[in-house]
Scaffold this active site. Structure first.
Site, short mmCIF file in Angstrom:
data_model
loop_
_atom_site.label_atom_id
_atom_site.label_comp_id
_atom_site.label_asym_id
_atom_site.label_seq_id
_atom_site.Cartn_x
_atom_site.Cartn_y
_atom_site.Cartn_z
N TYR A 77 0.86 -1.18 0.00
CA TYR A 77 0.00 0.00 0.00
C TYR A 77 0.90 1.23 0.00
O TYR A 77 1.73 1.41 0.91
CB TYR A 77 -0.92 -0.01 1.23
CG TYR A 77 -1.82 1.19 1.27
CD1 TYR A 77 -2.92 1.28 0.43
CD2 TYR A 77 -1.54 2.26 2.11
CE1 TYR A 77 -3.73 2.40 0.43
CE2 TYR A 77 -2.36 3.39 2.13
CZ TYR A 77 -3.45 3.45 1.28
OH TYR A 77 -4.25 4.57 1.27
N HIS A 116 -4.64 5.20 -2.43
CA HIS A 116 -5.77 6.11 -2.58
C HIS A 116 -5.25 7.41 -3.17
O HIS A 116 -4.16 7.86 -2.83
CB HIS A 116 -6.41 6.43 -1.23
CG HIS A 116 -7.21 5.32 -0.65
ND1 HIS A 116 -6.67 4.35 0.14
CD2 HIS A 116 -8.54 5.03 -0.76
CE1 HIS A 116 -7.63 3.50 0.51
NE2 HIS A 116 -8.77 3.89 -0.03
N1 ACO Z 1 0.36 15.36 -16.18
C1 ACO Z 1 0.32 14.29 -17.00
N2 ACO Z 1 1.16 13.21 -16.88
C2 ACO Z 1 2.05 13.25 -15.87
C3 ACO Z 1 2.15 14.33 -14.97
C4 ACO Z 1 1.25 15.43 -15.17
N3 ACO Z 1 1.30 16.50 -14.38
N4 ACO Z 1 3.13 14.08 -14.09
C5 ACO Z 1 3.66 12.89 -14.42
N5 ACO Z 1 3.01 12.37 -15.48
C6 ACO Z 1 3.28 11.11 -16.17
C7 ACO Z 1 3.99 11.40 -17.48
O1 ACO Z 1 3.71 10.33 -18.37
C8 ACO Z 1 5.46 11.37 -17.04
O2 ACO Z 1 6.35 11.09 -18.11
P1 ACO Z 1 6.89 12.31 -19.03
O3 ACO Z 1 7.36 13.41 -18.11
O4 ACO Z 1 8.01 11.68 -19.80
O5 ACO Z 1 5.73 12.74 -19.87
C9 ACO Z 1 5.45 10.21 -16.09
O6 ACO Z 1 4.20 10.33 -15.38
C10 ACO Z 1 6.61 10.15 -15.13
O7 ACO Z 1 6.74 11.41 -14.48
P2 ACO Z 1 7.88 11.70 -13.39
O8 ACO Z 1 8.71 12.86 -13.82
O9 ACO Z 1 8.61 10.44 -13.06
O10 ACO Z 1 6.97 12.08 -12.13
P3 ACO Z 1 7.17 13.28 -11.07
O11 ACO Z 1 8.54 13.24 -10.50
O12 ACO Z 1 6.74 14.55 -11.68
O13 ACO Z 1 6.15 12.81 -9.95
C11 ACO Z 1 3.97 12.87 -8.96
C12 ACO Z 1 4.77 12.57 -10.23
C13 ACO Z 1 4.55 12.07 -7.82
C14 ACO Z 1 2.51 12.46 -9.17
C15 ACO Z 1 4.08 14.40 -8.69
O14 ACO Z 1 3.25 15.11 -9.60
C16 ACO Z 1 3.71 14.83 -7.28
O15 ACO Z 1 4.53 14.77 -6.38
N6 ACO Z 1 2.46 15.27 -7.09
C17 ACO Z 1 2.02 15.76 -5.76
C18 ACO Z 1 1.92 14.64 -4.76
C19 ACO Z 1 0.88 13.63 -5.19
O16 ACO Z 1 -0.21 13.99 -5.62
N7 ACO Z 1 1.24 12.34 -5.05
C20 ACO Z 1 0.37 11.25 -5.33
C21 ACO Z 1 -0.74 11.23 -4.36
S1 ACO Z 1 -1.35 9.64 -4.09
C22 ACO Z 1 -0.24 8.92 -3.06
O17 ACO Z 1 0.67 9.53 -2.66
C23 ACO Z 1 -0.42 7.56 -2.65
#
Ligand code: ACO
Length: 161
Positions: A77, A116
């Site tokens: 999880y 989630h």
């Molecule tokens: N929009 C569309 N696709 C996306 C996005 C976005 N904003 N962000 C990542 N992706 C997809 C893309 O396919 C991307 O590949 P690309 O950049 O070559 O197009 C792929 O995911 C991999 O992206 P990464 O660079 O490895 O991801 P990143 O380091 O940006 O982390 C994350 C993604 C963790 C979701 C980030 O946006 C974040 O920290 N968000 C805030 C915290 C959050 O919401 N976390 C998840 C909540 S649920 C949980 O934690 C259990």
């Protein structure tokens, strides 16, 4: 981000750096995690990691291993996985998730990975869908202090990882 090449690496979470994880999570997530959460993280060993961008902490993943609700196996999880906003789209989330995939490949007892996510968190949903997660349920009123309060459950099997 442009300019010099960069390096993203993972490191262990220890009593020495757990305050950095607390700070990070308080900036990234709208949910407050209490001391019990962080004590639990320290007990989960390899299931939690910090991510360093050129030696600076920018992200983290925290998971727990639990029994599957409907079967004999286990599931991982994902409690939190996040990266500071200026450092997103640079592969940090991928590195953190690939680490969890690697653990699942090494163990034979983990059937699936789940988490989630708030239903309006399009970035996170797109991120997880890229890695084969699917929305399997919606839980109304999952979150107590944030809006929207509903969460999707995202899940993927470990077969084919
Ligand atoms: N929009 C569309 N696709 C996306 C996005 C976005 N904003 N962000 C990542 N992706 C997809 C893309 O396919 C991307 O590949 P690309 O950049 O070559 O197009 C792929 O995911 C991999 O992206 P990464 O660079 O490895 O991801 P990143 O380091 O940006 O982390 C994350 C993604 C963790 C979701 C980030 O946006 C974040 O920290 N968000 C805030 C915290 C959050 O919401 N976390 C998840 C909540 S649920 C949980 O934690 C259990």
């Amino acid at each position: 981000m442009s300019g010099a090449p960069f390096r993203v690496e993972l490191g262990d979470i220890t009593p020495h750096n757990i305050k950095q994880l607390k700070k990070l999570n308080s900036v990234i997530f709208p949910v407050f995690y209490n001391d019990k959460f962080y004590r639990n993280v320290l007990e989960q060993g390899e299931f939690s990691k910090l991510a360093y961008f050129n030696d600076v902490v920018v992200g983290a993943v925290c998971c727990r291993l639990e029994n599957c609700p409907n079967g004999p196996g286990k599931q991982v999880y994902i409690m939190t996985l996040g990266c500071l906003a200026p450092y997103r789209r640079l592969g940090t989330g991928t590195l953190l998730l690939e680490h969890i995939f690697k653990i699942c490949r090494q163990r034979k007892d983990v059937d699936s990975i789940c988490l989630h996510v708030q239903i309006n968190n399009e970035e996170a949903i797109a991120f997880y869908q890229k890695f084969g997660f699917e929305i399997t349920e919606t839980e109304e009123a999952y979150y107590k202090r944030i809006e929207p309060a509903s969460a999707y459950v995202l899940r993927r099997d470990t077969t084919g990882l």
